[in-house]
Design an enzyme around this catalytic site. Sequence first.
Site, mmCIF file in Angstrom:
data_model
loop_
_atom_site.group_PDB
_atom_site.id
_atom_site.type_symbol
_atom_site.label_atom_id
_atom_site.label_comp_id
_atom_site.label_asym_id
_atom_site.label_seq_id
_atom_site.Cartn_x
_atom_site.Cartn_y
_atom_site.Cartn_z
ATOM 1 C CG HIS A 12 -7.442 3.599 -3.701
ATOM 2 N ND1 HIS A 12 -7.893 4.201 -2.627
ATOM 3 C CD2 HIS A 12 -5.890 3.642 -3.468
ATOM 4 C CE1 HIS A 12 -7.231 4.295 -1.654
ATOM 5 N NE2 HIS A 12 -5.910 3.998 -2.099
ATOM 6 C CG HIS A 59 -3.619 8.576 -1.513
ATOM 7 N ND1 HIS A 59 -4.622 8.641 -1.960
ATOM 8 C CD2 HIS A 59 -2.919 7.493 -1.009
ATOM 9 C CE1 HIS A 59 -5.139 7.167 -1.726
ATOM 10 N NE2 HIS A 59 -4.077 6.822 -1.184
ATOM 11 C CG HIS A 192 -1.537 -1.288 1.102
ATOM 12 N ND1 HIS A 192 -3.023 -1.088 1.704
ATOM 13 C CD2 HIS A 192 -1.303 -0.043 0.374
ATOM 14 C CE1 HIS A 192 -3.392 -0.066 0.917
ATOM 15 N NE2 HIS A 192 -2.554 0.678 0.556
ATOM 16 C CD GLU A 239 -5.542 3.408 1.337
ATOM 17 O OE1 GLU A 239 -5.027 4.667 0.697
ATOM 18 O OE2 GLU A 239 -5.615 2.393 0.556
HETATM 19 C C1 DHB Z 1 -0.212 1.527 -3.414
HETATM 20 C C2 DHB Z 1 -1.254 1.318 -2.882
HETATM 21 C C3 DHB Z 1 -2.033 2.496 -2.423
HETATM 22 O O1 DHB Z 1 -3.267 2.345 -1.533
HETATM 23 C C4 DHB Z 1 -1.880 3.904 -2.755
HETATM 24 O O2 DHB Z 1 -2.629 4.731 -2.510
HETATM 25 C C5 DHB Z 1 -0.705 3.940 -3.400
HETATM 26 C C6 DHB Z 1 0.354 2.920 -3.827
HETATM 27 C C7 DHB Z 1 0.521 0.465 -3.964
HETATM 28 O O3 DHB Z 1 0.249 -0.730 -3.392
HETATM 29 O O4 DHB Z 1 1.510 0.615 -4.734
HETATM 30 FE FE FE Z 2 -4.155 4.516 -1.204
#
Ligand code: DHB
Ligand code: FE
Length: 279
Positions: A12, A59, A192, A239
């Site tokens: 997302h 978030h 990530h 997540e």
């Molecule tokens: C990014 C990924 C996410 O899951 C999020 O909530 C905000 C930013 C990203 O990789 O930029």
């Molecule tokens: Fe996210």
Amino acid sequence: MARIIGNLFTSHVPAIGGAIAKGREQEAYWKPFFDAFPPVRRWVAETRPDIAVVFYNDHGLNFFLDKMPTFAVGAAPAYRNADEGWGLPPYAPFEGAEDLSWHLVESLVAEDFDIVTCQEMLVDHAFTLPMKLLWPDQAWPVKVVPICLNTVLFPLPSARRCWQLGQAVGRAIAAWENDARVLVLGTGGLSHQLEGERAGHINAGFDKRFLDSLVDQPAWATQFDIQALVREVGTQGIELLNWLAARGTLGAQPAQQLHRTYHIPISNTAAAVQLLVPA
Ligand code: DHB
Ligand code: FE
């Protein structure tokens, strides 16, 4: 009885919304991700779900650091999106499936889940982008039930508990006296990390093992505690708990995979899309 027709999992990343707003889906950077969606949209058009139950994480739009429920279930007549600071245009409001929401709330509390019930709830990019990817014109053909997991502020719920939550939601849907066809979404991930010394951390080996597990060994990730999972997939890669909970709704038996995309990177994230249906 109501029926779960499948699980759709997708990253997302907010930049997806920026790419859509600027019409960049066919550019080389974006194409490998957006190419996942025409076949998924065709499947959704053919299977015609009535309700989308969406496992996601907020978030900081609806819940902030002062009040952070471990699990929250929406039971609102409608859910609005609002500006979170990403510069994305807010999407059209979503109509709530209030009858299913209250059935889920009652079933989960009866099964000893201490959820927070939200009769008002804003939904952020983790909810809206997957919906926009499935229905680009924003004429949402489904009612929705948002189920929000805390993946942002420690202590986080264990993988085991998220899996159990999803299984309980699946049982409740299967016992709901209604002929609705329910699509269950899980959003976020995969690996990530956006901050700290390990910013940019990605772990393709673990991600692929996790994707494999969702097909035919779905409780696999429950063997790891939160610290081990964060080590593997990063502080935001956690997540994947949303995916695990959503997969729980199909139960422990193997599923059939109709689609999988895995692509590095989209922004800072290993981006993935997976569509599973009951075997
Ligand atoms: C990014 C990924 C996410 O899951 C999020 O909530 C905000 C930013 C990203 O990789 O930029
Ligand atoms: Fe996210």
